[in-house]
Design a protein around this motif. Structure first.
Motif, mmCIF file in Angstrom:
data_model
loop_
_atom_site.group_PDB
_atom_site.id
_atom_site.type_symbol
_atom_site.label_atom_id
_atom_site.label_comp_id
_atom_site.label_asym_id
_atom_site.label_seq_id
_atom_site.Cartn_x
_atom_site.Cartn_y
_atom_site.Cartn_z
ATOM 1 N N ALA A 1 1.635 15.433 -9.541
ATOM 2 C CA ALA A 1 2.758 14.898 -10.338
ATOM 3 C C ALA A 1 3.821 14.319 -9.419
ATOM 4 O O ALA A 1 4.928 14.836 -9.313
ATOM 5 N N ILE A 2 3.464 13.227 -8.734
ATOM 6 C CA ILE A 2 4.389 12.639 -7.758
ATOM 7 C C ILE A 2 4.699 11.176 -8.051
ATOM 8 O O ILE A 2 5.174 10.450 -7.187
ATOM 9 N N ALA A 3 4.446 10.743 -9.295
ATOM 10 C CA ALA A 3 4.845 9.383 -9.674
ATOM 11 C C ALA A 3 6.368 9.288 -9.657
ATOM 12 O O ALA A 3 7.069 10.303 -9.762
ATOM 13 N N ILE B 1 6.091 0.068 -1.292
ATOM 14 C CA ILE B 1 5.323 0.893 -0.364
ATOM 15 C C ILE B 1 5.506 2.360 -0.750
ATOM 16 O O ILE B 1 6.621 2.897 -0.653
ATOM 17 N N ASP B 2 4.410 3.005 -1.182
ATOM 18 C CA ASP B 2 4.506 4.379 -1.710
ATOM 19 C C ASP B 2 3.185 5.115 -1.493
ATOM 20 O O ASP B 2 2.638 5.710 -2.420
ATOM 21 N N ALA B 3 2.662 5.077 -0.268
ATOM 22 C CA ALA B 3 1.360 5.713 0.007
ATOM 23 C C ALA B 3 1.548 6.805 1.064
ATOM 24 O O ALA B 3 2.449 7.629 0.931
ATOM 25 N N ASP B 4 0.685 6.845 2.061
ATOM 26 C CA ASP B 4 0.817 7.836 3.139
ATOM 27 C C ASP B 4 1.962 7.398 4.058
ATOM 28 O O ASP B 4 1.895 6.354 4.696
ATOM 29 N N LYS B 5 3.006 8.216 4.095
ATOM 30 C CA LYS B 5 4.254 7.810 4.752
ATOM 31 C C LYS B 5 4.078 7.618 6.254
ATOM 32 O O LYS B 5 4.846 6.881 6.883
ATOM 33 N N VAL B 6 3.060 8.278 6.846
ATOM 34 C CA VAL B 6 2.847 8.158 8.283
ATOM 35 C C VAL B 6 2.565 6.701 8.670
ATOM 36 O O VAL B 6 2.901 6.270 9.770
ATOM 37 N N LEU C 1 10.627 0.851 0.034
ATOM 38 C CA LEU C 1 9.881 2.036 0.488
ATOM 39 C C LEU C 1 10.356 3.248 -0.308
ATOM 40 O O LEU C 1 11.565 3.504 -0.378
ATOM 41 N N ASP C 2 9.407 4.007 -0.843
ATOM 42 C CA ASP C 2 9.754 5.212 -1.594
ATOM 43 C C ASP C 2 9.796 6.426 -0.663
ATOM 44 O O ASP C 2 9.195 6.424 0.417
ATOM 45 N N ASN C 3 10.523 7.433 -1.099
ATOM 46 C CA ASN C 3 10.499 8.764 -0.466
ATOM 47 C C ASN C 3 10.975 8.758 0.985
ATOM 48 O O ASN C 3 10.382 9.417 1.841
ATOM 49 N N VAL C 4 12.054 8.040 1.239
ATOM 50 C CA VAL C 4 12.528 7.968 2.629
ATOM 51 C C VAL C 4 13.451 9.122 3.010
ATOM 52 O O VAL C 4 13.838 9.235 4.175
#
Ligand code: SAH
Ligand code: DHB
Ligand code: MG
Length: 223
Positions: free
Chosen positions: A39-41, A139-144, A165-168
């Motif tokens: 549940a990370i949408a 951009i919202d995939a593998d943050k690495v 970019l998401d989740n910064v």
């Protein structure tokens, strides 16, 4: 990662007024959950924010990296005209399968396409097709891999395009220069790339809400 009750209440208030999920969006989340996807949408408020950004851009072509069950894809694809196009890259065949069904139910299958595989393999193939420049890249995939995704985004866009970019923020961990967490290292490298790149100008905005304490970075591509 869940935030405070107050953050949830405020998200509920804004979302119920401004961006309630309709049937297709509800079904997308329900089926993603039923298929065991995390549940990370993005939240509905964030989905609407992305949609508004795409509309402000006058976007006709959107690239998304990280599809999951297609929830953000639906918000973004709804910003496009009938002849617009969204390409979303997803590593997991299972996630992509759920997303394709969700996108079709939303009536967006002629606009939004999901390509399965590691994005760093899909991106060079996409570039070989010489696609029309993307007006917005989410951009919202593998943050690495965020710095690589930003580099690809620059190659696949035009002056005036927007990269998101998401989740910064990740609960504030982005501010720790000593972090060895791959996600934090990748995101910090992307932020520093945006800061030092002659063709980018950007900012980052912290967010709170039902997905906790996180944030978006925004970068505009210059000529
Ligand atoms: N954008 C979605 C959430 C994406 S979650 C939304 O808000 O609705 C991140 C997704 O990136 C997951 O589905 C994960 O499988 C995918 N992913 C992880 N590594 C990847 C890679 N190397 N290439 C492409 N997708 C990847
Ligand atoms: C995670 C990934 C995301 O894209 C997100 O929005 C939230 C969490 C994660 O991998 O934990
Ligand atoms: Mg995300």
């Amino acid at each position: 990662m869940s935030g405070s009750q107050l953050w949830d209440d405020v998200d509920d208030y804004f979302i119920s007024n401004l961006s309630p999920d309709d049937e297709a969006l509800c079904a997308a989340l329900r089926d993603s959950d039923a298929a065991g996807l995390p549940a990370i949408a993005v939240t509905a408020a964030q989905g609407k924010f992305l949609q508004l950004l795409a509309q402000v851009q006058g976007a006709r072509h959107i690239l998304e990296i990280g599809t999951l069950g297609g929830y953000s894809t639906i918000w973004l694809a709804r910003a496009l005209p009938e002849d617009g196009r969204l390409i979303s890259l997803e590593y997991s065949a299972k996630h992509a399968e759920v997303a394709v069904r969700n996108i079709a139910r939303a009536g967006l299958d002629r606009i939004a396409e999901v390509r399965v595989g590691p994005a760093l393999e899909s991106l060079p193939k996409l570039a070989d097709e010489n696609p029309a420049p993307f007006d917005l890249v989410f951009i919202d995939a593998d943050k690495v891999n965020n710095p690589h995704y930003v580099e690809w985004a620059i190659r696949l866009t035009r002056a005036g395009s927007l990269i998101v970019l998401d989740n910064v923020v990740r609960g504030g961990r982005v501010a720790d220069p000593g972090s060895t967490e791959p996600d934090v290292v990748g995101t910090r490298a992307a932020i520093e790339l945006i800061a030092g790149h002659p063709r980018l100008t950007g900012t980052a905005i912290q967010t709170v809400g039902s997905k906790g304490y996180d944030g978006f970075a925004l970068a505009r591509v210059l000529g």
